[in-house]
Write an enzyme that holds these catalytic residues in place. Structure first.
Site, PDB file in Angstrom:
ATOM      1  N   LYS A 181     -40.184  39.402  36.842  1.00  0.00           N
ATOM      2  CA  LYS A 181     -38.757  39.733  36.738  1.00  0.00           C
ATOM      3  C   LYS A 181     -38.335  40.660  37.869  1.00  0.00           C
ATOM      4  O   LYS A 181     -39.098  41.543  38.276  1.00  0.00           O
ATOM      5  CB  LYS A 181     -38.506  40.394  35.379  1.00  0.00           C
ATOM      6  CG  LYS A 181     -37.043  40.701  35.045  1.00  0.00           C
ATOM      7  CD  LYS A 181     -36.935  41.278  33.648  1.00  0.00           C
ATOM      8  CE  LYS A 181     -35.512  41.635  33.265  1.00  0.00           C
ATOM      9  NZ  LYS A 181     -35.437  42.165  31.876  1.00  0.00           N
ATOM     10  N   SER A 193     -32.447  39.863  28.589  1.00  0.00           N
ATOM     11  CA  SER A 193     -32.079  39.895  29.996  1.00  0.00           C
ATOM     12  C   SER A 193     -33.102  39.208  30.901  1.00  0.00           C
ATOM     13  O   SER A 193     -32.856  39.031  32.098  1.00  0.00           O
ATOM     14  CB  SER A 193     -31.922  41.357  30.452  1.00  0.00           C
ATOM     15  OG  SER A 193     -33.155  42.059  30.338  1.00  0.00           O
ATOM     16  N   SER A 236     -35.456  41.785  25.086  1.00  0.00           N
ATOM     17  CA  SER A 236     -35.153  40.960  26.245  1.00  0.00           C
ATOM     18  C   SER A 236     -36.256  40.018  26.690  1.00  0.00           C
ATOM     19  O   SER A 236     -36.093  39.311  27.678  1.00  0.00           O
ATOM     20  CB  SER A 236     -34.743  41.838  27.428  1.00  0.00           C
ATOM     21  OG  SER A 236     -33.480  42.411  27.202  1.00  0.00           O
TER      22      SER A 236
END
Length: 485
Positions: free
Chosen positions: A76, A151, A175
């Protein structure tokens, strides 16, 4: 027929058995990432040159070892990787390249992993749909008109599309588990303090945790075993033994106690989600587990508590982005104060600004006791609820999300509805306990549904073993149409 899922286990066996080398495996992952990214927008950077160089270096090392040797992974874009960008999905960090690796990245590299790129995410990890990225929304491989969850939606989409078998994300309120459920894969959040946060950009420091996506429970277990453990550079990591999670997956679940908080399965849950989760509960009965009722009386306050604490910590953590030290700086301001104001006005997106303002408000004089202090007190009650529940059971089972994946744009004008997407996941972050989301079937529209298991502090092994037992007995046979062949 689609190609078989290339799990970590299958990739490592290919590398060891039929002459396939790390370069070939990496090239396959890169080709898939490049082919699908125009559709999914899952990657913000695909590092072809760096990944191929790394794979070729591994191939030259005779007799090298490592649980992830030659396995392509993604990270990420709020986790530091030297020689790659780190934007956190924000304009304010456009073009920033960290000069060091996060601890988790060091450990992945030490185990032989090949990092193929940085994945798209909601700006500074603030979102439940991955529509808040300054670089465009990520799309769900099962239906590209729908969100992948947020997210960490870019990492989830990359794994769900079979570009990579596993990826790192981060969790503050769900997330990783939430997008894992919406994308039909496994998402694992460890106990707070199990994995180092050194090199993870802070959102809510008492909640943030580097977490793992995997095609299977075993994939997630292997990656967690690689990145977990004490780190002298992160004082919040605990000096507790790290089990061999993958080795602990075997055996049956006869006599295991699954706690179900029935009050959380009623109003607000999509009927198809309730049905699939109910089937999962019955599946555990069929495997020999005992299903017991438990109560989490303060769970109904978890969203309110989470969004007070998380925004308060965010308002403090994001104060460092001021145009002075790194990242974006507004051009031609009249003075220093205007530079601060314009840099943050132009650099941050709407959701980040909303959360900074909320956090500043709840920390302000006259409101601190009424909001932030009260939220911390209720957080303690939520933690105690779980401690009591674990006196009667080995794991607590709930839906991961109240609905399957919703359409892009469906909730962007209704922040409260969007926040409620995390209603089942943020409890574990508030309590600091581990949780794992497991696929448990499809809706009538062909969208994945997931359930989650939450466990005692430091007891990831139990929830992984329970998740693995369900996965073996009830694999999700369907696969997204948009996937790497």
């Amino acid at each position: 027929m689609t190609a078989p899922d290339r799990t970590i286990e299958l990739i490592t066996s290919e590398l060891g058995g039929d002459g396939t080398n790390a370069r070939a495996v990496t090239a396959r992952a890169l080709a898939a990432a490049e082919r699908l990214n125009d559709t999914l927008n899952a990657f913000l950077q695909i590092d072809r040159a760096g990944a191929i160089s790394r794979a070729e270096g591994l191939d030259r090392e005779a007799g090298g070892e490592g649980a992830l040797r030659g396995v392509p992974l993604a990270v990420k874009d709020n986790i530091c990787v030297r020689d790659m960008q780190m934007t956190c999905g924000s304009r304010i960090l456009a073009g920033y390249h960290p000069p060091y690796d996060a601890t988790v990245v060091e450990r992945l590299r030490g185990a032989g992993a090949v990092l193929v790129g940085k994945t798209n995410c909601d700006e500074f990890a603030m979102g439940s749909s991955n529509e808040n990225s300054a670089y465009g929304a990520v799309r769900n491989p099962w239906d590209t008109g729908r969100v992948p969850g947020g997210s960490s939606g870019g990492s989830a989409a990359a794994v769900a599309a079979r570009i990579v078998p596993a990826a790192l994300g981060s969790e503050t309120g769900g997330s990783v588990r939430q997008p894992a459920a919406l994308c039909g894969i496994v998402g694992l959040k460890p106990t707070y303090g199990r994995v180092s946060r050194y090199g993870l950009v802070a959102f809510g420091s008492s909640l943030d945790q580097v977490s793992v996506f995997g095609l299977t429970v075993r994939d997630a277990a292997i990656v967690l075993g690689t990145i977990a453990g004490r780190d002298e550079r992160d004082a919040t990591t605990a000096d507790v033994p790290v089990p061999d999670y993958a080795a602990d997956l075997g055996g049956d679940v006869l006599g295991a106690r699954i706690g179900v908080p029935r009050d959380l399965l009623g109003e607000g849950v999509d009927p198809e989600v309730r049905a699939r989760v109910g089937e999962a509960i019955e599946a555990y009965r069929g495997l020999g587990a005992e299903v017991v009722d438990v109560e989490l009386p303060h769970a109904r306050y978890s969203i309110a508590v989470y969004y007070i604490i998380a925004t308060a910590e965010a308002s403090s953590n994001l104060a460092r982005y001021d145009g002075v030290r790194y990242g974006y700086r507004a051009e031609d301001p009249a003075d220093l104060r205007e530079m601060y104001r314009l840099t943050r006005e132009q650099g941050f997106g709407a959701e980040v600004k909303r959360r900074i303002m909320l956090g500043t408000y709840v920390l302000s004089s006259g409101y601190y006791d009424a909001y932030y202090l009260k939220a911390q007190q209720v957080r303690t009650l939520i933690k105690r609820d779980f401690e009591r529940a674990f006196g009667a059971c080995d794991a607590v089972l709930t839906p991961t999300t109240p609905t399957p994946a919703f359409r892009l744009g469906e909730k962007t004008d209704d922040p409260l509805s969007m926040y409620l997407s995390d209603i089942y996941t943020c409890m574990a972050n508030l309590a600091g306990i581990p949780g794992v989301s497991v696929p448990c079937g499809l809706s009538a529209a062909g969208l994945p549904v997931g359930f989650q298991l939450m466990g005692r502090h430091w007891d990831e092994s139990t929830i992984l073993r329970l998740a693995h037992a369900y996965e073996r007995a009830h694999p999700l046979a369907a696969r997204p149409a948009l996937m790497a062949e």
